[in-house]
Design an enzyme around this catalytic site. Structure first.
Site, mmCIF file in Angstrom:
data_model
loop_
_atom_site.group_PDB
_atom_site.id
_atom_site.type_symbol
_atom_site.label_atom_id
_atom_site.label_comp_id
_atom_site.label_asym_id
_atom_site.label_seq_id
_atom_site.Cartn_x
_atom_site.Cartn_y
_atom_site.Cartn_z
ATOM 1 N N HIS A 1 -3.049 17.058 4.343
ATOM 2 C CA HIS A 1 -2.533 17.217 6.048
ATOM 3 C C HIS A 1 -1.434 16.361 6.582
ATOM 4 C CE1 HIS A 1 -3.367 18.534 10.492
ATOM 5 N NE2 HIS A 1 -2.881 17.829 10.308
ATOM 6 N N HIS B 1 -6.504 23.998 13.091
ATOM 7 C CA HIS B 1 -6.620 22.755 14.099
ATOM 8 C C HIS B 1 -7.907 23.633 14.967
ATOM 9 C CE1 HIS B 1 -5.532 19.411 16.767
ATOM 10 N NE2 HIS B 1 -6.290 20.156 17.572
ATOM 11 N N ASP C 1 -3.615 13.150 8.336
ATOM 12 C CA ASP C 1 -3.520 13.753 9.361
ATOM 13 C C ASP C 1 -2.211 12.732 10.053
ATOM 14 O OD1 ASP C 1 -2.736 15.085 11.745
ATOM 15 O OD2 ASP C 1 -4.869 14.308 12.960
#
Ligand code: NCD
Ligand code: ZN
Length: 349
Positions: free
Chosen positions: A14, A141, A252
């Site tokens: 991610h 998400h 992320d």
């Protein structure tokens, strides 16, 4: 005491690369460390069809500096931004043509560049049913957007309100709950069976919500989902280092230029790519779990995504170094996570 860690080259499941000059500035940090990266589609406009994903993939590959170690092998894995109007046939075609690795679900307005996200899960059921048939992962998400729900509760509420009902409706759909931040998410994923997994960021293993307010407001530690209480950080550390194959690495890493962070209404996102792998290594060492680091970083992700593990290796050496103060030039400079701090593990090869 071990002084080197050698593991199969990890993957980042991610990451946000952005585009153009920002892409060129941040991409080498990831490509130097990771063999593959699942690239988030939240550009403006979003990457929501096969042609856009193919073109974005080409821009990423073109932005790799040829002299960078690992650049020749680096593979971006593209995702499709799910909207209320996504055509199931387009997703299936992207999957068949090897362009889409997964589909990303942002609840509308949940986070940065999510205005085109899904307003109601019922609207995307035809796409999700199709994906369940293909075995194609849905990356979620996991936060509700209801303004009445406290920002620190949005992940836990999402599990009960949206994720669990969805999984009961479509048990064959393969889901990654992205960047989990709570003990509720850890518990839910731990008991979720083979079709459910989660990524865990480096920063959520390191900071709790106090860090965002230590001595004043710290915009560079603001991300979504926001860091939670200490007990949640500890639950994440236990999950990451547990050896449970449902948990794997996803940074992320989400770069925002300094002026868009240090302002009255700053963007959400922590840019960890320049030292993420090294920070994960610190965490695993602190938890006396270096023997499980390779599983989290390099084995569990490919297993869930049904992709081969990487054959090449990466080595970290015990050697103090200073994480960069800044990445990128001028207006686009980004302040990385742990900028200027001393880290214990250094990338060797
Ligand atoms: C991400 C971004 O900046 O694109 N921000 C973040 O805080 N994580 C979006 C996201 O992954 O939610
Ligand atoms: Zn993200």
């Amino acid at each position: 005491m071990t002084d080197t860690i050698t593991l199969r080259r990890p993957d980042d499941w991610h990451v946000h690369f952005r585009d153009d000059a920002m892409l060129r500035a941040v991409l080498p940090c990831t490509a130097r460390r990771f063999a593959r990266a699942v690239v988030m589609p939240n550009l403006v406009p979003p990457v929501s069809d096969v042609a856009a994903a193919r073109a974005y993939r080409e821009r990423i590959v073109a932005a790799l500096p040829p002299e960078l170690p690992g650049a020749a092998e680096f593979t971006p894995l593209m995702t499709c931004y799910l909207t209320d109007t996504t055509d199931p046939a387009e997703v299936a075609r992207g999957h068949a043509e090897g362009v889409f690795t997964a589909v990303k679900l942002y609840p509308a307005h949940a986070t940065t560049h999510s205005a085109h996200g899904v307003t109601d899960i019922d609207r995307v059921m035809p796409v999700l049913e199709h994906m369940a048939g293909l075995g194609m992962p849905l990356l979620v998400h996991g936060e509700v957007t209801d303004p009445d729900v406290d920002v620190f509760d949005r992940e836990a509420v999402f599990i009960g309100r949206v994720l669990d009902p969805l999984r009961r409706r479509l048990p064959d759909l393969r889901i990654v709950l992205e960047h989990v931040t709570t003990e509720e998410a850890v518990a839910y994923v731990s008991g979720g069976g083979p079709n459910l997994a989660a990524t865990i960021t480096a920063h959520h293993l390191v900071i709790n919500r106090n860090a965002i307010f230590a001595g004043g407001i710290r915009p560079h530690l603001y991300c979504l989902p926001i860091a939670k209480r200490e007990k949640h950080r500890l639950a994440l550390r236990r999950a990451a280092t547990s050896g449970n194959p449902a948990f794997f690495l996803g940074t992320d890493s989400a770069p925002h230029a300094v002026p868009t962070k240090e302002t009255a209404c700053g963007c959400a996102g922590i840019f960890s790519a320049p030292a993420a792998l090294e920070i994960y290594a610190e965490v695993f060492e602190e938890e006396a779990a270096l023997d499980r680091f390779e599983a989290f970083a390099s084995l569990n992700g490919p297993k869930f995504y049904r992709l081969p593990v990487n054959e090449r290796r990466v080595t970290l050496r015990r050697e103090a170094w200073t994480a960069p103060q800044s990445v990128g030039e001028g207006d686009l400079a980004v302040q990385p996570f742990r900028a200027g701090e001393t880290l214990r593990w250094r990338l060797a090869s």
